[in-house]
Design a protein around this motif. Sequence first.
Motif, PDB file in Angstrom:
ATOM      1  N   LEU A  72       0.825  -1.198   0.000  1.00 60.47           N
ATOM      2  CA  LEU A  72       0.000   0.000   0.000  1.00 60.47           C
ATOM      3  C   LEU A  72       0.867   1.260   0.000  1.00 60.47           C
ATOM      4  O   LEU A  72       1.978   1.281   0.557  1.00 60.47           O
ATOM      5  CB  LEU A  72      -0.915   0.017   1.226  1.00 60.47           C
ATOM      6  CG  LEU A  72      -2.107  -0.947   1.226  1.00 60.47           C
ATOM      7  CD1 LEU A  72      -2.829  -0.880   2.567  1.00 60.47           C
ATOM      8  CD2 LEU A  72      -3.058  -0.635   0.081  1.00 60.47           C
ATOM      9  N   ALA A  73       0.333   2.316  -0.629  1.00 53.56           N
ATOM     10  CA  ALA A  73       1.031   3.604  -0.606  1.00 53.56           C
ATOM     11  C   ALA A  73       1.078   4.134   0.825  1.00 53.56           C
ATOM     12  O   ALA A  73       0.211   3.833   1.663  1.00 53.56           O
ATOM     13  CB  ALA A  73       0.321   4.592  -1.533  1.00 53.56           C
ATOM     14  N   ASP A  74       2.078   4.941   1.096  1.00 55.87           N
ATOM     15  CA  ASP A  74       2.277   5.441   2.454  1.00 55.87           C
ATOM     16  C   ASP A  74       1.150   6.366   2.919  1.00 55.87           C
ATOM     17  O   ASP A  74       0.936   6.520   4.128  1.00 55.87           O
ATOM     18  CB  ASP A  74       3.614   6.185   2.544  1.00 55.87           C
ATOM     19  CG  ASP A  74       4.799   5.253   2.348  1.00 55.87           C
ATOM     20  OD1 ASP A  74       4.631   4.037   2.580  1.00 55.87           O
ATOM     21  OD2 ASP A  74       5.875   5.736   1.938  1.00 55.87           O
ATOM     22  N   ASP A  75       0.427   6.981   1.963  1.00 57.27           N
ATOM     23  CA  ASP A  75      -0.595   7.943   2.377  1.00 57.27           C
ATOM     24  C   ASP A  75      -1.953   7.297   2.643  1.00 57.27           C
ATOM     25  O   ASP A  75      -2.909   7.987   3.002  1.00 57.27           O
ATOM     26  CB  ASP A  75      -0.751   9.044   1.322  1.00 57.27           C
ATOM     27  CG  ASP A  75      -1.162   8.486  -0.030  1.00 57.27           C
ATOM     28  OD1 ASP A  75      -1.024   7.263  -0.248  1.00 57.27           O
ATOM     29  OD2 ASP A  75      -1.619   9.276  -0.879  1.00 57.27           O
ATOM     30  N   VAL A  76      -2.074   5.969   2.469  1.00 56.93           N
ATOM     31  CA  VAL A  76      -3.343   5.289   2.744  1.00 56.93           C
ATOM     32  C   VAL A  76      -3.528   5.168   4.253  1.00 56.93           C
ATOM     33  O   VAL A  76      -2.647   4.689   4.970  1.00 56.93           O
ATOM     34  CB  VAL A  76      -3.374   3.900   2.079  1.00 56.93           C
ATOM     35  CG1 VAL A  76      -4.629   3.133   2.511  1.00 56.93           C
ATOM     36  CG2 VAL A  76      -3.326   4.024   0.564  1.00 56.93           C
ATOM     37  N   ASP A  77      -4.702   5.612   4.720  1.00 56.70           N
ATOM     38  CA  ASP A  77      -4.987   5.590   6.154  1.00 56.70           C
ATOM     39  C   ASP A  77      -5.994   4.515   6.544  1.00 56.70           C
ATOM     40  O   ASP A  77      -5.966   4.029   7.669  1.00 56.70           O
ATOM     41  CB  ASP A  77      -5.548   6.958   6.597  1.00 56.70           C
ATOM     42  CG  ASP A  77      -4.616   8.093   6.254  1.00 56.70           C
ATOM     43  OD1 ASP A  77      -3.480   8.101   6.750  1.00 56.70           O
ATOM     44  OD2 ASP A  77      -5.022   8.977   5.458  1.00 56.70           O
ATOM     45  N   VAL A  78      -6.901   4.153   5.608  1.00 59.22           N
ATOM     46  CA  VAL A  78      -7.981   3.216   5.924  1.00 59.22           C
ATOM     47  C   VAL A  78      -8.039   2.160   4.820  1.00 59.22           C
ATOM     48  O   VAL A  78      -8.082   2.506   3.633  1.00 59.22           O
ATOM     49  CB  VAL A  78      -9.340   3.930   6.040  1.00 59.22           C
ATOM     50  CG1 VAL A  78     -10.417   2.942   6.500  1.00 59.22           C
ATOM     51  CG2 VAL A  78      -9.252   5.117   6.978  1.00 59.22           C
ATOM     52  N   LEU A  79      -8.049   0.891   5.200  1.00 63.11           N
ATOM     53  CA  LEU A  79      -8.184  -0.217   4.259  1.00 63.11           C
ATOM     54  C   LEU A  79      -9.507  -0.912   4.524  1.00 63.11           C
ATOM     55  O   LEU A  79      -9.809  -1.277   5.658  1.00 63.11           O
ATOM     56  CB  LEU A  79      -7.016  -1.201   4.417  1.00 63.11           C
ATOM     57  CG  LEU A  79      -6.990  -2.381   3.443  1.00 63.11           C
ATOM     58  CD1 LEU A  79      -6.862  -1.894   2.003  1.00 63.11           C
ATOM     59  CD2 LEU A  79      -5.845  -3.334   3.794  1.00 63.11           C
ATOM     60  N   VAL A  80     -10.309  -1.105   3.465  1.00 62.43           N
ATOM     61  CA  VAL A  80     -11.657  -1.657   3.595  1.00 62.43           C
ATOM     62  C   VAL A  80     -11.716  -2.999   2.876  1.00 62.43           C
ATOM     63  O   VAL A  80     -11.373  -3.101   1.698  1.00 62.43           O
ATOM     64  CB  VAL A  80     -12.703  -0.691   3.010  1.00 62.43           C
ATOM     65  CG1 VAL A  80     -14.111  -1.245   3.224  1.00 62.43           C
ATOM     66  CG2 VAL A  80     -12.565   0.689   3.631  1.00 62.43           C
ATOM     67  N   VAL A  81     -12.158  -4.043   3.569  1.00 61.93           N
ATOM     68  CA  VAL A  81     -12.343  -5.381   3.004  1.00 61.93           C
ATOM     69  C   VAL A  81     -13.813  -5.738   3.177  1.00 61.93           C
ATOM     70  O   VAL A  81     -14.252  -6.044   4.286  1.00 61.93           O
ATOM     71  CB  VAL A  81     -11.438  -6.419   3.700  1.00 61.93           C
ATOM     72  CG1 VAL A  81     -11.611  -7.788   3.053  1.00 61.93           C
ATOM     73  CG2 VAL A  81      -9.975  -5.987   3.650  1.00 61.93           C
TER      74      VAL A  81
END
Length: 386
Positions: A72-81
């Motif tokens: 993931l890119a460093d600026d991603v704060d929230v991951l949704v599955v």
Amino acid sequence: MGRRRTLRSEHFWWFGLALWVVMLVLWRPDPPMSYLELPSSSTRPPGFSIFHDLLERDAKDVRRVLGRASTLADDVDVLVVLSPTGNVPESHRADMMDWVSSSGGTLIVAHPVHGDEGEPIASFEPEGMWAVSKWEQYEELVASTLTYMPYQVDPPREVLPFGHMMDGEMTLAEYGAHSMLTGERGESAVSVEGYGSGTLIQIADCEILDNRSLGWKRSHLFVAALLDEVGRDKVWAFDESHEGVKPDPSLMVLLGSGRWRPVVLQILLLILFLYWWRTSRIGRPAVAPPLVDVREVTTLARDVGDFYMRAGKSTWALAWSLEFLKLTLKGRGVDGETRKQAETVIRQALKELERGEEDLEKHAFLIKKMADCQRTLARSSKGKRR
């Protein structure tokens, strides 16, 4: 010893035809899944396009990712599955939990989620990690009135209780987890727990976020509160890596699916027809008599001619050499210039035979020319089939 078998053009044609029939019957690959068919893009009731559109409008940014959490890119704060259609192996779940722990991000998981063997998993945390909240699936749908319980926001956003047919619930440990959405029997529909420097949010029934629930305005206020809890100023990413999407599907799958399959089959059939038309012949191919060595041909013509010449029968020598030249001329592979020279000599010999007069000097000259033609013909057509 048995006769040696050789491959001919007919063999390749029949092989190509058999391959085409096999492709016609068996070559029916499923079309590759496109981004328009992803759950976060689907506008049908099981999809989550409304939830995705709300994030696009209110969050800082929203993306779709196909890679592992470690990429993931460093600026991603929230991951949704959101209830992936494919299995989520334990190694992938470990990557996600490591990302939560090290990056301080938020992981939102909507059940059901299937493990390595395709079975629904109760704990999203891989084996060896302490699970504070676990998912428990009901045998049948259970109607419940859900009430929002704020986790961090103060003052809380007002969220009216809403009814929902629950497919399961989150069972919480005695400490370490919070129920953000609670049913009338005290069951938890959404659990929140800290993990390392980040947060894990698990939703017991993915339909709380789907198009039907949001479109009928059942859970839209809860989704707004969830955005407040997690953060509207953050970058959200939908994990689509377990939905069957491939960034670069194979060419054979692309050509064999959808409207391209009949086009490709027709083109292959046309190529087979052109190959047959180019290599076809009528009847069984006749095999030319084996040609002897060049030196044997010239020696034989000279010896026979000398025999008849000594006997004073130049017409006999000319006739014999003429018949032998005609037989050699029937071989395949003779170039055009050599054939013309041989045909010219044959016409001259026929004219002499029509005269029927013995002329040793003239006939010897013609026999020598025919021997030269036979030598050239033997070189150009040696080993060819008729």
